[in-house]
Structures are given as C-alpha cells and as structure tokens.
Design a protein around this motif. Structure first.
Motif, PDB file in Angstrom:
ATOM      1  N   ASP A  78       0.816  -1.226   0.000  1.00  0.00           N
ATOM      2  CA  ASP A  78       0.000   0.000   0.000  1.00  0.00           C
ATOM      3  C   ASP A  78       0.844   1.267   0.000  1.00  0.00           C
ATOM      4  O   ASP A  78       0.301   2.370   0.055  1.00  0.00           O
ATOM      5  CB  ASP A  78      -0.938   0.015   1.209  1.00  0.00           C
ATOM      6  CG  ASP A  78      -2.090  -0.962   1.076  1.00  0.00           C
ATOM      7  OD1 ASP A  78      -2.357  -1.430  -0.055  1.00  0.00           O
ATOM      8  OD2 ASP A  78      -2.728  -1.260   2.108  1.00  0.00           O
ATOM      9  N   GLY A  79       2.160   1.118  -0.002  1.00  0.00           N
ATOM     10  CA  GLY A  79       3.027   2.284  -0.093  1.00  0.00           C
ATOM     11  C   GLY A  79       3.630   2.768   1.209  1.00  0.00           C
ATOM     12  O   GLY A  79       4.320   3.795   1.227  1.00  0.00           O
ATOM     13  N   THR A  80       3.386   2.082   2.300  1.00  0.00           N
ATOM     14  CA  THR A  80       3.999   2.461   3.573  1.00  0.00           C
ATOM     15  C   THR A  80       5.509   2.306   3.452  1.00  0.00           C
ATOM     16  O   THR A  80       5.979   1.334   2.852  1.00  0.00           O
ATOM     17  CB  THR A  80       3.472   1.547   4.706  1.00  0.00           C
ATOM     18  OG1 THR A  80       2.056   1.705   4.788  1.00  0.00           O
ATOM     19  CG2 THR A  80       4.101   1.879   6.047  1.00  0.00           C
ATOM     20  N   VAL A 129       9.939  -7.207   0.155  1.00  0.00           N
ATOM     21  CA  VAL A 129      10.698  -5.973   0.385  1.00  0.00           C
ATOM     22  C   VAL A 129      11.500  -5.619  -0.865  1.00  0.00           C
ATOM     23  O   VAL A 129      11.544  -4.451  -1.273  1.00  0.00           O
ATOM     24  CB  VAL A 129      11.609  -6.100   1.631  1.00  0.00           C
ATOM     25  CG1 VAL A 129      12.561  -4.913   1.744  1.00  0.00           C
ATOM     26  CG2 VAL A 129      10.766  -6.233   2.898  1.00  0.00           C
ATOM     27  N   ALA A 130      12.116  -6.609  -1.496  1.00  0.00           N
ATOM     28  CA  ALA A 130      12.889  -6.350  -2.715  1.00  0.00           C
ATOM     29  C   ALA A 130      11.995  -5.786  -3.810  1.00  0.00           C
ATOM     30  O   ALA A 130      12.380  -4.851  -4.526  1.00  0.00           O
ATOM     31  CB  ALA A 130      13.579  -7.627  -3.194  1.00  0.00           C
ATOM     32  N   ALA A 134      12.649  -2.150  -5.404  1.00  0.00           N
ATOM     33  CA  ALA A 134      12.823  -2.011  -6.855  1.00  0.00           C
ATOM     34  C   ALA A 134      11.773  -1.053  -7.426  1.00  0.00           C
ATOM     35  O   ALA A 134      12.080  -0.215  -8.269  1.00  0.00           O
ATOM     36  CB  ALA A 134      12.750  -3.370  -7.533  1.00  0.00           C
ATOM     37  N   HIS A 135      10.551  -1.192  -6.942  1.00  0.00           N
ATOM     38  CA  HIS A 135       9.481  -0.279  -7.372  1.00  0.00           C
ATOM     39  C   HIS A 135       9.822   1.167  -7.047  1.00  0.00           C
ATOM     40  O   HIS A 135       9.489   2.092  -7.781  1.00  0.00           O
ATOM     41  CB  HIS A 135       8.162  -0.686  -6.709  1.00  0.00           C
ATOM     42  CG  HIS A 135       7.010   0.199  -7.060  1.00  0.00           C
ATOM     43  ND1 HIS A 135       6.669   1.294  -6.290  1.00  0.00           N
ATOM     44  CD2 HIS A 135       6.145   0.174  -8.104  1.00  0.00           C
ATOM     45  CE1 HIS A 135       5.634   1.891  -6.837  1.00  0.00           C
ATOM     46  NE2 HIS A 135       5.293   1.239  -7.944  1.00  0.00           N
TER      47      HIS A 135
END
Length: 182
Positions: A78-80, A129-130, A134-135
C-alpha cells in the motif's frame, strides 16, 4: 435472523486452544512424536477444525507471526515506507507459541524445523521488500541485498526477543535495533 447460539468453540478460542495443546505436547513428547490427531484430542476439537486454522503442524507455531507478516506485507504493497511496514510486524506480535518454541527448541525437538520455517518466512519477506525497493527505484541487485538484510533483521529480532522476553525488552525495541543494524 436467528438468535440461536452457535455450537462449537469461538474461532479465536479454538486457535489458541490448539496452539496451547500443541505446545504442551511438543514439550511432553517432542515435535516429531506429536501428531495432528494428538493435538486435536488434547484440544478437544475435531481434526477438520485443526485444518480450518492451520495447513500443517508447524503452522501452529507460526500463526501469530504469519498474521503480522501478512499485515506488514499489505502495508508495503500500500506504499507504507519499508521500515515502518517491517516495524509493524513487531508491534502486533505477542509472546505466543513461536516464542515458546524458540526458547524450548531443544526440549521440543524442533530446532531444525524452526530453522527451515524461519528461512521460508525470511525469504517471503525478502521477496516482498525487494519488490517494493525495486518499485521505489533501487537497482535489482541492491534491492535484493538490502531486502535480504532487512528480512533477516526481522527474524533475528524475533529470536532475540523470544530469548529475552523475561527481561522485559519489547519486540518493537528489539526490532528497531535490528532494522537499524541492517
């Protein structure tokens, strides 16, 4: 709408009862010698009830961690920020069957099983997490290396916290220290 009471144990209660029964049996007779049938008999629930909560015997130990990891992964997606999402895992985890198993691994005969399951969960966190790193623009190799360190920090903190539970140090504090070191 019916007002009749539902039969059987409440959902949360059954999970806790199964977990407690499993830990008792693992301590009494060892992990390998304990079957799912032994656990359900001790807990007073059916075998099918066991599989409503857990897909395997080892999942009894990991259910609390898995719930918190799922929540942390959802936050990542969700972008946290990564550190905040991983820290959330520690805020929601309470001393449970996993902490008991970590501190009594030899007595339960479960050390190898814990190591294997720890690696699976660590890799799952690393993958998520990777992907997030990367995102956010990290190079693929750097994302994998950083994610490996961060996911290892989460599991290392859980192990250190379980060993120090009696000393009163919170998992949140231990996890913050581990994430900082990573």
């Amino acid at each position: 709408m019916t007002t009749e009471p539902r039969s059987g144990r409440p959902r949360a209660s059954s999970r806790e009862v199964l977990s407690e029964a499993a830990c008792e049996l693992f301590l009494e007779q060892g992990y390998d010698a304990t079957s799912v049938s032994d656990i359900t008999r001790r807990a007073g629930v059916s075998r099918s009830s066991f599989f409503n909560y857990f897909s395997a015997k080892s999942d009894v130990l990991w259910s609390g961690f898995d719930e918190q990891a799922d929540a942390g992964i959802a936050l990542l997606r969700d972008g946290t920020p990564v550190a905040d999402a991983l820290s959330a895992i520690g805020r929601g985890l309470a001393p449970d069957a996993l902490a008991l198993a970590i501190t009594n691994a030899d007595a339960m005969g479960i050390a190898a099983e814990l190591d294997r399951d720890r690696a699976v969960r660590q890799f799952r966190l690393q993958r998520e997490v990777a992907s997030r790193l990367a995102h956010d623009g990290a190079a693929p190799l750097a994302a994998q290396v950083r994610a490996g360190a961060l996911s290892a920090a989460v599991l290392a903190a859980v192990w250190a916290w379980a060993d120090r539970t009696a000393a009163g140090r919170s998992l949140a504090d231990t996890l913050a220290e581990a994430l900082s070191a990573a």
